[in-house]
Design an enzyme around this catalytic site. Structure first.
Site, PDB file in Angstrom:
ATOM      1  N   VAL A   1       0.657  -1.362   0.276  1.00 29.61           N
ATOM      2  CA  VAL A   1       0.296   0.000  -0.125  1.00 29.61           C
ATOM      3  C   VAL A   1       0.520   1.687  -0.140  1.00 29.61           C
ATOM      4  O   VAL A   1       0.808   2.276  -0.462  1.00 29.61           O
ATOM      5  CB  VAL A   1      -0.897  -0.140   0.583  1.00 29.61           C
ATOM      6  CG1 VAL A   1      -1.957   1.718   1.562  1.00 29.61           C
ATOM      7  CG2 VAL A   1      -1.729  -1.192   1.450  1.00 29.61           C
TER       8      VAL A   1
ATOM      9  N   ARG B   1     -10.562  -7.537   8.668  1.00 28.35           N
ATOM     10  CA  ARG B   1      -9.952  -5.933   9.045  1.00 28.35           C
ATOM     11  C   ARG B   1     -10.065  -5.785  10.481  1.00 28.35           C
ATOM     12  O   ARG B   1      -9.044  -5.402  11.469  1.00 28.35           O
ATOM     13  CB  ARG B   1     -10.869  -4.688   8.620  1.00 28.35           C
ATOM     14  CG  ARG B   1     -10.362  -4.826   6.681  1.00 28.35           C
ATOM     15  CD  ARG B   1     -11.235  -3.793   5.728  1.00 28.35           C
ATOM     16  NE  ARG B   1     -10.702  -3.446   4.816  1.00 28.35           N
ATOM     17  CZ  ARG B   1     -12.004  -4.836   3.653  1.00 28.35           C
ATOM     18  NH1 ARG B   1     -12.675  -4.483   4.644  1.00 28.35           N
ATOM     19  NH2 ARG B   1     -11.627  -4.223   2.335  1.00 28.35           N
TER      20      ARG B   1
ATOM     21  N   ALA C   1      -4.335   4.762   6.653  1.00 28.72           N
ATOM     22  CA  ALA C   1      -4.186   3.749   5.290  1.00 28.72           C
ATOM     23  C   ALA C   1      -4.210   2.087   6.309  1.00 28.72           C
ATOM     24  O   ALA C   1      -4.369   0.937   5.725  1.00 28.72           O
ATOM     25  CB  ALA C   1      -3.527   3.373   4.556  1.00 28.72           C
TER      26      ALA C   1
ATOM     27  N   ARG D   1     -15.601   1.970  -5.896  1.00 23.16           N
ATOM     28  CA  ARG D   1     -16.448   0.418  -6.603  1.00 23.16           C
ATOM     29  C   ARG D   1     -18.159   0.546  -7.003  1.00 23.16           C
ATOM     30  O   ARG D   1     -17.776  -0.065  -8.083  1.00 23.16           O
ATOM     31  CB  ARG D   1     -15.849  -0.689  -5.768  1.00 23.16           C
ATOM     32  CG  ARG D   1     -14.663  -1.067  -5.132  1.00 23.16           C
ATOM     33  CD  ARG D   1     -14.028  -1.838  -3.916  1.00 23.16           C
ATOM     34  NE  ARG D   1     -12.921  -2.718  -3.903  1.00 23.16           N
ATOM     35  CZ  ARG D   1     -12.392  -2.582  -3.005  1.00 23.16           C
ATOM     36  NH1 ARG D   1     -12.466  -2.421  -1.746  1.00 23.16           N
ATOM     37  NH2 ARG D   1     -10.966  -2.992  -3.095  1.00 23.16           N
TER      38      ARG D   1
ATOM     39  N   HIS E   1     -15.168   0.315   6.942  1.00 25.29           N
ATOM     40  CA  HIS E   1     -14.600  -0.091   5.468  1.00 25.29           C
ATOM     41  C   HIS E   1     -14.849  -1.598   6.027  1.00 25.29           C
ATOM     42  O   HIS E   1     -13.732  -2.112   6.911  1.00 25.29           O
ATOM     43  CB  HIS E   1     -13.169   0.968   5.440  1.00 25.29           C
ATOM     44  CG  HIS E   1     -12.573   0.002   4.027  1.00 25.29           C
ATOM     45  ND1 HIS E   1     -12.866  -0.626   2.770  1.00 25.29           N
ATOM     46  CD2 HIS E   1     -10.996  -0.162   4.501  1.00 25.29           C
ATOM     47  CE1 HIS E   1     -12.415  -0.609   2.102  1.00 25.29           C
ATOM     48  NE2 HIS E   1     -10.867  -0.772   2.989  1.00 25.29           N
TER      49      HIS E   1
END
Length: 310
Positions: free
Chosen positions: A11, A85, A115, A148, A172
């Protein structure tokens, strides 16, 4: 203008590459415990700049972050196949306890752009560790999920994704909320536009798009181990908004005093992003079902952060 990136994994390096291609900053500094990795990525990306923009990309230490306007926090451990996550929490919170103070020692005026996943909880962790005003700690949140959603709607309706305005809010992750009720295409309500286009959205079509958005990361991780190109481009776009004081609206994560009755939680809502970080929140119109889904998402994130003591 200088931008720092802490964490030179997939990332972090993808973000540096996107910054170089877009010409967002004059200088990008990669910081990583693995100095050889940071140097290798920096050199490789630097060699791309003659084909793009004159950006100085280099590896450095925390001290080299001095003067950075924004610092991307991409340090942490990677998400494993099948791992949510939220299961990453214990491992990545420990990383941030070491990273955040060192970043702020070198760059006390920087906007922190988080991030590392799970990004909403890690945004809360970074906010609590930093002592900064809430707007100065920004998580990438659902910018990629929103992209998306817009891309899949555009594909179905056969229009440019830039003409689609729709949001994904909350976590997220698994509890994210796709906001269908206020989605628009070219300023026209989504369902009205779809009917006029001869592409009416059936419940099956909506379920397929929902699944496409919600499970995208898992499919990519199963296929190649990690997601990085999309989020790298998204992070570069957020950095540009900060450096240029754009005041654009993005679905980023930030500490929020209250959302749908849940107090003090970091999650994604449409936010105005400028030089100081988050400068305001644009709360969209939601259906009763979407409000309840957002409340549940907020509760999940609140409980996860509370379990860590944040």
């Amino acid at each position: 203008m200088k931008v720092g990136i802490v964490g030179s994994g997939m990332v972090g390096s993808a973000t540096a590459y996107a910054l170089a291609l877009l010409g967002v900053a004059r200088e990008v500094v990669l910081v990583d415990l693995d100095r050889k990795l940071a140097q290798a990525h920096a050199e490789d990306i630097l060699h791309a700049t003659p084909f793009a923009h004159p950006v100085w990309v280099r590896a450095g230490s925390y001290g080299d972050l001095e003067g950075a306007r924004a610092v991307v926090l991409a340090a942490g451990v990677a998400q494993r196949p099948g791992e949510t996550r939220l299961q990453l929490l214990d491992r990545n919170a420990q990383v941030f306890a070491q990273v955040v103070p060192r970043v702020l020692e070198a760059a006390p005026e920087a906007v922190l752009l988080v991030a590392t996943n799970p990004v909403d909880v890690m945004t809360q962790v970074a906010y609590r560790l930093s002592g900064l005003p809430p707007g100065r700690v920004v998580g990438s949140g659902t910018i990629l999920d929103t992209a998306r959603f817009r891309a899949l709607l555009a594909e179905y309706l056969r229009v440019a994704p830039q003409s689609v305005h729709a949001y994904v809010l909350g976590e997220h992750g698994d509890s994210e909320v796709l906001v269908w009720s206020s989605a628009q295409v070219g300023g026209v309500p989504l369902l009205e536009f779809a009917e006029a286009r001869g592409r009416a959205l059936s419940p099956e079509d909506r379920a397929r798009i929902d699944e496409g958005v919600r499970r995208a990361a898992y499919r990519i991780i199963e296929g190649k181990g990690a997601t990085y190109y999309g989020i790298g481009a998204g992070l570069a776009r957020l950095v540009r908004a900060i450096l240029t004081d754009e005041k654009g609206v993005y679905t980023v994560s930030a500490f929020t005093p209250e959302v749908e009755g849940v107090l003090e939680v970091s999650l994604s809502l449409p936010r105005i992003l400028g030089a100081g970080g988050v400068e305001g929140t644009v709360y969209p119109s939601l259906s009763p079902e979407e409000r309840e889904a957002l409340r549940r998402s907020a509760e999940i994130l609140k409980e996860a952060a509370f379990a860590l003591g944040f």
